[in-house]
Design a protein around this motif. Structure first.
Motif, short mmCIF file in Angstrom:
data_model
loop_
_atom_site.label_atom_id
_atom_site.label_comp_id
_atom_site.label_asym_id
_atom_site.label_seq_id
_atom_site.Cartn_x
_atom_site.Cartn_y
_atom_site.Cartn_z
N ALA A 110 9.19 -19.64 17.15
CA ALA A 110 10.54 -19.13 17.00
C ALA A 110 10.80 -18.84 15.52
N ALA A 111 11.81 -18.01 15.25
CA ALA A 111 12.06 -17.60 13.87
C ALA A 111 13.54 -17.70 13.53
N LEU A 112 13.78 -18.06 12.27
CA LEU A 112 15.12 -17.96 11.72
C LEU A 112 15.06 -16.86 10.67
N LEU A 113 15.95 -15.86 10.80
CA LEU A 113 15.98 -14.80 9.81
C LEU A 113 17.26 -14.93 9.00
N VAL A 114 17.10 -15.02 7.68
CA VAL A 114 18.23 -15.31 6.82
C VAL A 114 18.70 -14.04 6.09
N ILE A 115 20.02 -13.76 6.17
CA ILE A 115 20.61 -12.63 5.45
C ILE A 115 21.74 -13.15 4.56
N ASP A 116 21.75 -12.74 3.32
CA ASP A 116 22.79 -13.13 2.35
C ASP A 116 24.08 -12.36 2.65
N ALA A 117 25.17 -13.08 2.93
CA ALA A 117 26.44 -12.43 3.28
C ALA A 117 26.94 -11.58 2.12
N ASN A 118 26.63 -12.03 0.94
CA ASN A 118 27.11 -11.34 -0.26
C ASN A 118 26.32 -10.06 -0.52
N GLU A 119 25.03 -10.11 -0.31
CA GLU A 119 24.18 -8.95 -0.58
C GLU A 119 24.03 -8.03 0.62
#
Lengths: 604, 293
Positions: A110-119
């Motif tokens: 399984a994967a967690l994909l992280v996105i910066d809310a600011n960028e």
């Protein structure tokens, strides 16, 4: 770690500096998975150096400690929930990130994909999302991180969810869920906080515990790529064992098996294993072995399937999606190596359909090469028939890698098999092998009786070369030495076997050359099956002609000789002989070739 | 299918890939628990047979019981047993026990150098005659192009960065930072002339898995691993001058598994009894870069 607990591998991906390490640090702290005193020590260290504490420092501190050899693992981080143990596969380093990410992610469930809310959504947010899906990881959660930096704004969160969902939809990926989080502040990691009253979903830990363990696919059709056929006679072991790892399905003693692409079939006699009790079946996930009722000739690279189940595809032309990691681009008119299952075969690009540019979401960039970190849809042409499945059916057997200059440079999945020039011949051969009624005499018994191995010797060359003379002299010589041998000139078929095809059209552009060669090869196949050495002469044979013969006749049984100093076609022959030499001299060369390859036995 | 069975399947798969792809394949056997499990897995993969040579580097300082055990199993399981030794260094007494070298230098000469030369075929090798049980000079001096090794990722920091199939240059160098990708059970089986590939079927196994498997399969192990009544046992085996036992009451496999599960040893590194690891900061990592297994 206690081993009877369930274990799950997770990969964390996302653009650089979007907060992966902070989230990992937070998960470790919130699950009490840190060594005693570690958290306090890092906080204290930050205070003394007057820098703000960050959870990411925990990870660095752990690695320092690991580097000293006390704890064990620096590329992987362990933590536990009451449900199970997790291993987070961390793919460190910005340079060559993709190679490490691919290696790590391919071991994850399984994967967690992280996105910066600011960028917001960035290049690697998209690229990693695509890679995760292509690597076959079905379970992915998207964490919109650093919500604290955007004032916990629901509007900003929704905008990112909508933008990224749109992208995922375009590449046909359905994420499990989206979560607004802050690794730094600890929002939605192990508990929901008052900062985001509008978020009523799950925490990261709950999402992790909701992921399912992958199960071996026993309910699909049986597939086992053959890794080898073993016979260890040295210590009197006569078993001939077909070995491989079962990809899907199951197989029992007595089941009828077919090997593809050859189409040969037999029945399972025994299931073999070492230091276990007797076994009656093998199933998905097993590294297995079995013996057959009948001693058919099969080799590594074939796929064992069950006769009554859906067959895999066989072709030389493939429509694929692939990603490229090589410094040098993937280009046309160059030979690469394709590895799929246990097959290893030369491959070329036939067409680059489109490059998917992850950086600007443009799905249709015109390019004549696939560059590093590109994702592309291509048509590939492999040199010989291969058996495989398409990604929609049995994903494991649609996955391939591409090797260039000794290294794996790319990987991908097959989406569709396309017809090639030999498709209809292949279908006929498959049907012929299926319907063939075999006598009780095995090829090996004939070889022992006749003291020779069956072989098709193709003598070709320029029109004026003395092919027929050489072929006939060779026939005579082998005959006199007691061999079973038969000479056939290509033209001899025209008025009998080929009576229904217009002979004058054979060899012309739209004539029936393919059918002519197919029939020739079928005749050769019968001769070879009877244990004969068959010598065939034909002028100006091309590679395409040979390919047709190779579909019909086992390519191990073919020897091609080009007679003449100038090569006038694209044929890739096994040996070239000069026509300046006498027929006798050339004949001796072919004879020693036959001896060296064990077709006839050398007297010394 | 339980975790242990999954590990076995993956290792067997790797063995068969190695056997299909490397003409000159060999396997290092240190006589320790890991490489003995490795040997057992080879017999699993090839249905009771081991179709390639086993290579043992004899430093002459191995605990004698280890050598007896090696030769007994070699005869019993009909192994092609190849032994290499750095005779020059031993003759010149350039060793730690002789006081002429520090531990790391001693390892470099008696293990790393001896291993490199034995793999390359540049040093005389000895092979066991299964009829007589005696060692004879090996007639083959071909270099091994694929070498199967029992390294585990959880053992120690540097090993966690390994691939299953890991390229080594001509000088046995390992470029940790720039390794090729490895995914979908496709491995690096192509290699440039002069280079070789190390193959690691045990990469995903933990120390606990090894003992659980020894129990499940009833694999014979050296008695040095067990407490013989003095409250000490070896957790990792090596040369006697540089290996010391740990405090442990475990007398058999079951007790070792219990000991590991209770976490009694979780704050003590597995190789803590191996003195060479402690020298020059990262002893093992620098030895490994250099070609140590």
């Amino acid at each position: 770690m206690i081993d009877d607990r369930q274990q799950m591998n997770i990969v964390i991906a996302g653009h650089v500096d979007h907060g992966k390490s902070t989230i990992i640090g937070r998960l470790l702290a919130d699950t009490d998975s840190l060594p005693d005193g570690k958290l306090e020590a890092v906080r204290e260290n930050c205070r003394r150096n007057s820098k703000p504490f960050e959870y990411a420092f925990l990870l660095d501190a752990l690695k320092d400690e690991q580097a000293q050899g006390i704890t064990i693992d620096s590329a992987r981080v362990f933590f536990s929930t009451p449900l199970r143990d997790y291993i987070i596969i961390d793919a460190p380093g910005h340079i060559e990130f993709l190679k490490n990410m691919v290696t790590g992610a391919s071991r994850a469930e399984a994967a967690l994909l992280v996105i910066d809310a600011n960028e917001g959504v960035r290049e690697n947010s998209r690229r990693h999302g695509y890679m995760i899906s292509m690597l076959g990881i079905k379970q992915m959660a998207v964490l919109v991180n650093k919500m604290d930096l955007v004032g916990y704004s629901e509007a900003i969160y929704r905008a990112i969810v909508s933008e990224y969902s749109e992208f995922l939809k375009g590449i046909n990926v359905k994420p499990r869920c989206f979560l607004p989080v802050s690794g730094f502040q600890g929002d939605s990691i192990s508990k929901l906080t008052a900062q985001m009253p509008w978020y009523k979903g799950k925490t990261v830990l709950e999402v992790l515990d909701d992921f399912q363990k992958e199960k071996p696919q026993k309910d699909k059709a049986f597939r086992m790529p053959v890794q080898g056929v073993y016979k260890f006679t040295r210590f009197g072991d006569d078993r001939r064992i077909v070995a491989g790892t079962v990809e899907t399905g199951e197989l029992r003693i007595g089941d009828e098996v077919v090997f593809l692409p050859s189409g040969k079939r037999s029945r399972v006699k025994t299931i073999e294993s070492f230091n276990t009790g007797p076994q009656s079946f093998i199933a998905a996930g097993d590294a297995a072995g079995f013996t057959l009722d009948e001693q058919i000739y099969i080799t590594r690279g074939e796929i064992a399937v069950k006769a009554r189940e859906k067959a895999p595809k066989v072709s030389t032309r493939l429509r694929v999606n692939l990603f490229w990691m090589g410094k040098d681009p993937f280009v046309k008119n160059k030979d690469y190596k394709l590895k799929i299952g246990t097959i290893n075969v030369p491959v070329r690009i036939e067409e680059i359909i489109k490059i998917i540019d992850a950086s600007d979401l443009n799905l249709n960039v015109e390019k004549d090469r696939v560059e590093r970190h590109d994702v592309a849809e291509c048509l590939l042409k492999v040199k010989t028939n291969i058996a495989f499945d398409i990604a929609e059916e049995i994903e494991g057997l649609s996955r391939f890698v591409i090797v260039d200059n000794y290294e794996i440079r790319g990987g991908g999945i097959i989406r569709e098999e396309l017809d090639d020039e030999q498709s209809w011949i292949r279908d006929k051969v498959y049907l012929r092998n299926t319907k063939w009624i075999r006598g009780d005499i095995m090829p090996k018994q004939r070889a022992e009786r006749y003291n020779q191995k069956a072989k098709l010797i193709l003598i070709t060359g320029q029109k004026d070369a003395a092919r027929k003379e050489l072929a006939k002299a060779l026939e005579k010589r082998l005959f006199e030495e007691g061999k079973l041998v038969y000479y056939l000139g290509l033209g001899s078929l025209l008025y009998g076997v080929d009576a229904d095809i217009k002979s004058e059209e054979i060899g012309t552009e739209n004539g029936n050359r393919t059918e002519h060669f197919r029939r020739l090869a079928e005749v050769a196949n019968i001769m070879l099956d009877s244990g004969m050495i068959m010598i065939l002469s034909a002028a100006d044979m091309t590679q395409e002609d040979l390919e047709i013969i190779k579909v019909v006749v086992n390519s191990n049984q073919i020897d091609t000789i080009w007679l003449g100093d100038d090569v006038t076609t694209d044929l890739q022959f096994d040996e070239k002989l000069s026509d300046l030499l006498s027929i006798q001299e050339n004949l001796e060369k072919i004879k020693s070739r036959l001896q060296e390859t064990g077709v006839i036995f050398s007297p010394w | 299918m339980d975790h242990l069975q999954q590990l076995e399947n993956k290792s067997v798969h790797i063995f068969r890939e190695a056997y299909a792809n490397f003409k000159n394949l060999g396997m290092l056997w240190s006589i320790g628990k890991d490489s003995t499990v490795l040997l057992w897995l080879a017999r699993k993969a090839f249905f009771g047979h081991v179709p390639f040579p086993l290579i043992h580097i004899d430093t002459s300082y191995k605990i004698p019981e280890m050598i007896e055990y090696r030769d007994r199993l070699a005869l019993e399981w009909k192994l092609t047993m190849v032994v290499g030794q750095n005779k020059e260094a031993l003759a010149a007494k350039q060793t730690f026990p002789n006081g002429n070298a520090d531990r790391i230098t001693c390892c470099r000469l008696l293990k790393t150098q001896a291993l490199k030369d034995t793999l390359a075929g540049t040093r005389e090798r000895y092979v066991m005659n299964l009829e007589t049980g005696q060692y004879e000079v090996d007639k083959s001096s071909e270099a091994f192009t694929g070498v199967i090794v029992g390294a585990r990722a959880d053992e120690e920091g540097s090993r966690s960065k390994e691939r299953y199939f890991s390229a080594r240059s001509k000088d046995n160098d390992w470029d940790v930072a720039d390794q090729p990708p490895e995914f979908w059970n496709q491995f690096k089986t192509d290699f440039a002339p002069g280079t070789h590939v190390r193959i690691h079927p045990l990469l995903d196994w933990t120390e606990l898995n090894i003992w659980e498997y020894i129990k499940r399969e009833n694999i014979p192990t050296v008695s040095l691993y067990y407490n013989q009544g003095n409250g000490k046992r070896y957790r990792s085996l090596g040369c006697w001058p540089c290996t010391s036992p740990i405090e442990s009451a475990s007398r058999n496999v079951d007790e070792i598994i219990q000991e590991l599960k209770t976490g009694k040893l979780s704050n003590i590194a597995e190789r803590s009894g191996r003195e060479q690891d402690k020298e020059d900061g990262g002893g093992l990592e620098s030895l490994r870069r250099d070609g140590y297994m």
